[in-house]
Write a protein that holds these residues in place. Sequence first.
Motif, PDB file in Angstrom:
ATOM      1  N   ASP A 217       0.728  -1.189   0.000  1.00  0.00           N
ATOM      2  CA  ASP A 217      -0.139  -0.049   0.079  1.00  0.00           C
ATOM      3  C   ASP A 217       0.734   1.338  -0.169  1.00  0.00           C
ATOM      4  O   ASP A 217       0.448   2.183  -0.437  1.00  0.00           O
ATOM      5  CB  ASP A 217      -0.774  -0.002   1.286  1.00  0.00           C
ATOM      6  N   THR A 218       2.086   1.341   0.735  1.00  0.00           N
ATOM      7  CA  THR A 218       2.783   2.408   0.948  1.00  0.00           C
ATOM      8  C   THR A 218       3.588   2.544  -0.355  1.00  0.00           C
ATOM      9  O   THR A 218       3.697   3.716  -0.836  1.00  0.00           O
ATOM     10  CB  THR A 218       3.723   2.376   1.958  1.00  0.00           C
ATOM     11  N   ALA A 219       4.026   1.552  -1.036  1.00  0.00           N
ATOM     12  CA  ALA A 219       4.495   1.595  -2.454  1.00  0.00           C
ATOM     13  C   ALA A 219       3.784   2.409  -3.494  1.00  0.00           C
ATOM     14  O   ALA A 219       4.021   3.158  -4.341  1.00  0.00           O
ATOM     15  CB  ALA A 219       5.067   0.266  -2.779  1.00  0.00           C
ATOM     16  N   THR A 220       2.332   1.873  -3.227  1.00  0.00           N
ATOM     17  CA  THR A 220       1.555   2.416  -4.211  1.00  0.00           C
ATOM     18  C   THR A 220       1.104   3.755  -4.152  1.00  0.00           C
ATOM     19  O   THR A 220       1.286   4.508  -5.220  1.00  0.00           O
ATOM     20  CB  THR A 220       0.289   1.560  -4.274  1.00  0.00           C
ATOM     21  N   SER A 221       1.336   4.283  -2.977  1.00  0.00           N
ATOM     22  CA  SER A 221       1.112   5.603  -2.608  1.00  0.00           C
ATOM     23  C   SER A 221       2.230   6.479  -3.207  1.00  0.00           C
ATOM     24  O   SER A 221       2.305   7.850  -3.584  1.00  0.00           O
ATOM     25  CB  SER A 221       0.806   5.844  -0.981  1.00  0.00           C
ATOM     26  N   ARG A 222       3.508   5.869  -3.147  1.00  0.00           N
ATOM     27  CA  ARG A 222       4.733   6.607  -3.647  1.00  0.00           C
ATOM     28  C   ARG A 222       4.631   6.774  -5.113  1.00  0.00           C
ATOM     29  O   ARG A 222       5.048   7.769  -5.792  1.00  0.00           O
ATOM     30  CB  ARG A 222       5.875   5.927  -3.117  1.00  0.00           C
ATOM     31  N   VAL A 223       4.265   5.746  -5.793  1.00  0.00           N
ATOM     32  CA  VAL A 223       3.799   5.728  -7.343  1.00  0.00           C
ATOM     33  C   VAL A 223       3.035   6.819  -7.775  1.00  0.00           C
ATOM     34  O   VAL A 223       3.570   7.594  -8.662  1.00  0.00           O
ATOM     35  CB  VAL A 223       3.572   4.609  -7.813  1.00  0.00           C
ATOM     36  N   VAL A 224       1.925   6.948  -7.076  1.00  0.00           N
ATOM     37  CA  VAL A 224       0.941   8.138  -7.234  1.00  0.00           C
ATOM     38  C   VAL A 224       1.434   9.347  -7.179  1.00  0.00           C
ATOM     39  O   VAL A 224       1.319  10.503  -7.687  1.00  0.00           O
ATOM     40  CB  VAL A 224      -0.221   7.818  -6.325  1.00  0.00           C
ATOM     41  N   LEU A 225       2.110   9.569  -5.813  1.00  0.00           N
ATOM     42  CA  LEU A 225       3.037  10.891  -5.605  1.00  0.00           C
ATOM     43  C   LEU A 225       3.865  11.237  -6.412  1.00  0.00           C
ATOM     44  O   LEU A 225       4.026  12.272  -7.071  1.00  0.00           O
ATOM     45  CB  LEU A 225       3.476  10.727  -4.209  1.00  0.00           C
ATOM     46  N   PHE A 226       4.795  10.538  -6.516  1.00  0.00           N
ATOM     47  CA  PHE A 226       6.080  10.761  -7.482  1.00  0.00           C
ATOM     48  C   PHE A 226       5.659  10.811  -9.068  1.00  0.00           C
ATOM     49  O   PHE A 226       6.218  11.599  -9.888  1.00  0.00           O
ATOM     50  CB  PHE A 226       7.349  10.171  -7.121  1.00  0.00           C
ATOM     51  N   GLY A 227       4.820   9.772  -9.411  1.00  0.00           N
ATOM     52  CA  GLY A 227       4.588   9.664 -10.539  1.00  0.00           C
ATOM     53  C   GLY A 227       3.712  10.712 -11.333  1.00  0.00           C
ATOM     54  O   GLY A 227       3.887  11.466 -12.212  1.00  0.00           O
ATOM     55  N   GLN A 278      -3.614   5.072   8.022  1.00  0.00           N
ATOM     56  CA  GLN A 278      -2.211   4.961   8.530  1.00  0.00           C
ATOM     57  C   GLN A 278      -2.133   3.975   9.476  1.00  0.00           C
ATOM     58  O   GLN A 278      -1.285   3.206   9.486  1.00  0.00           O
ATOM     59  CB  GLN A 278      -1.985   6.366   9.580  1.00  0.00           C
ATOM     60  N   ILE A 279      -3.284   3.528  10.216  1.00  0.00           N
ATOM     61  CA  ILE A 279      -3.247   2.318  11.082  1.00  0.00           C
ATOM     62  C   ILE A 279      -4.139   1.201  10.009  1.00  0.00           C
ATOM     63  O   ILE A 279      -5.491   1.720   9.954  1.00  0.00           O
ATOM     64  CB  ILE A 279      -4.121   2.326  12.268  1.00  0.00           C
ATOM     65  N   GLY A 280      -3.881   0.483   9.369  1.00  0.00           N
ATOM     66  CA  GLY A 280      -4.459  -0.538   8.278  1.00  0.00           C
ATOM     67  C   GLY A 280      -5.404  -1.627   9.174  1.00  0.00           C
ATOM     68  O   GLY A 280      -5.100  -1.901  10.404  1.00  0.00           O
ATOM     69  N   ARG A 281      -6.594  -1.933   8.721  1.00  0.00           N
ATOM     70  CA  ARG A 281      -7.120  -2.908   9.039  1.00  0.00           C
ATOM     71  C   ARG A 281      -7.206  -4.293   8.256  1.00  0.00           C
ATOM     72  O   ARG A 281      -7.123  -4.220   7.039  1.00  0.00           O
ATOM     73  CB  ARG A 281      -8.771  -2.136   9.068  1.00  0.00           C
TER      74      ARG A 281
END
Length: 306
Positions: A217-227, A278-281
């Motif tokens: 999930d964090t990697a996906t958010s970084r792709v969205v951010l920097f891409g 931030q806190i995943g379920r």
Amino acid sequence: MEPNVRFWITERQSFIQRFLQWTELLDPTNLVLSIEKIEKSRQLLLTNEDASRGDLEDKRIQEAWKRSLSTVHPDNSRLIPGPFRPAALLPFTAPTLFLSMLPVKSLKSMILPQASFYTYSTAFNIVNGNASYDRRAHESLLLGAGVILFPRLLQVRLSMNSVLSRNFIPVIILAQLSGMNVIASRSLEPMRGIEVMDKEGNVIGYSRKAGTKAVKDTATSRVVLFGTSAFIPEVFAYFFKRTQFFLQNPWSLWTLKLSCTVLVMGLMVPVSFSVFPQIGRIQCSELEKEIQSATEETELFYNRGV
């Protein structure tokens, strides 16, 4: 229970609510908060377990939550160093992102901005990742650095004569590397597992499946951010080059791209942090059998990391 964990578990927020929350937590003043102020805020939250972020009548509690959530790691309750707090991501990476997207003429012209961008990104990912166990920093740094060079060396060697290759292939590479950087620098989490807890904050066990989900999930958010932060300035620059103003003032292109990069990234940082909680379920049935047998809870929680 750690106050930050208590907050993220009890405050079931929508994407919009998380976005508004992060716009406050990314306030640059959070980078220079004194230890004394942070400790006072933490003490207030620890002695007021029923304190709610939605309590608009108590400004002291609102400010305490803001300081705590933006400066303290939820796993180990340690103070996050100023340069690696969430609010530092924009000022530290926007300039190097801009420089990384400049035309690559040689290996030498690429090394400094690329090394600066990915070195900081790796350190940021490690500091703000899940801290369920003590890790050896050099292991994560080596893993994170390992994803940097090969694809960029390939880009230098490839012949990029078309507009698509020169302008947009680097964007794709940068977005992919940003995601790979998270996966590599935090690769120990899926291997060793991370803590999963019940709604009271009691640790039930360590789960590799939760670790995999947190990193993904964090990697996906970084792709969205920097891409996105790299793509939109390139689109603007592509059309700007066809204007009469550019023909008369060629130097204005770099001013436009830098300004656009900062503006787009300023919006995308809170967006990317808000995509996932931030806190995943995670459902207990999706976890390892030993964890399922250790609790009667149907849903458990874990720190995704920033």
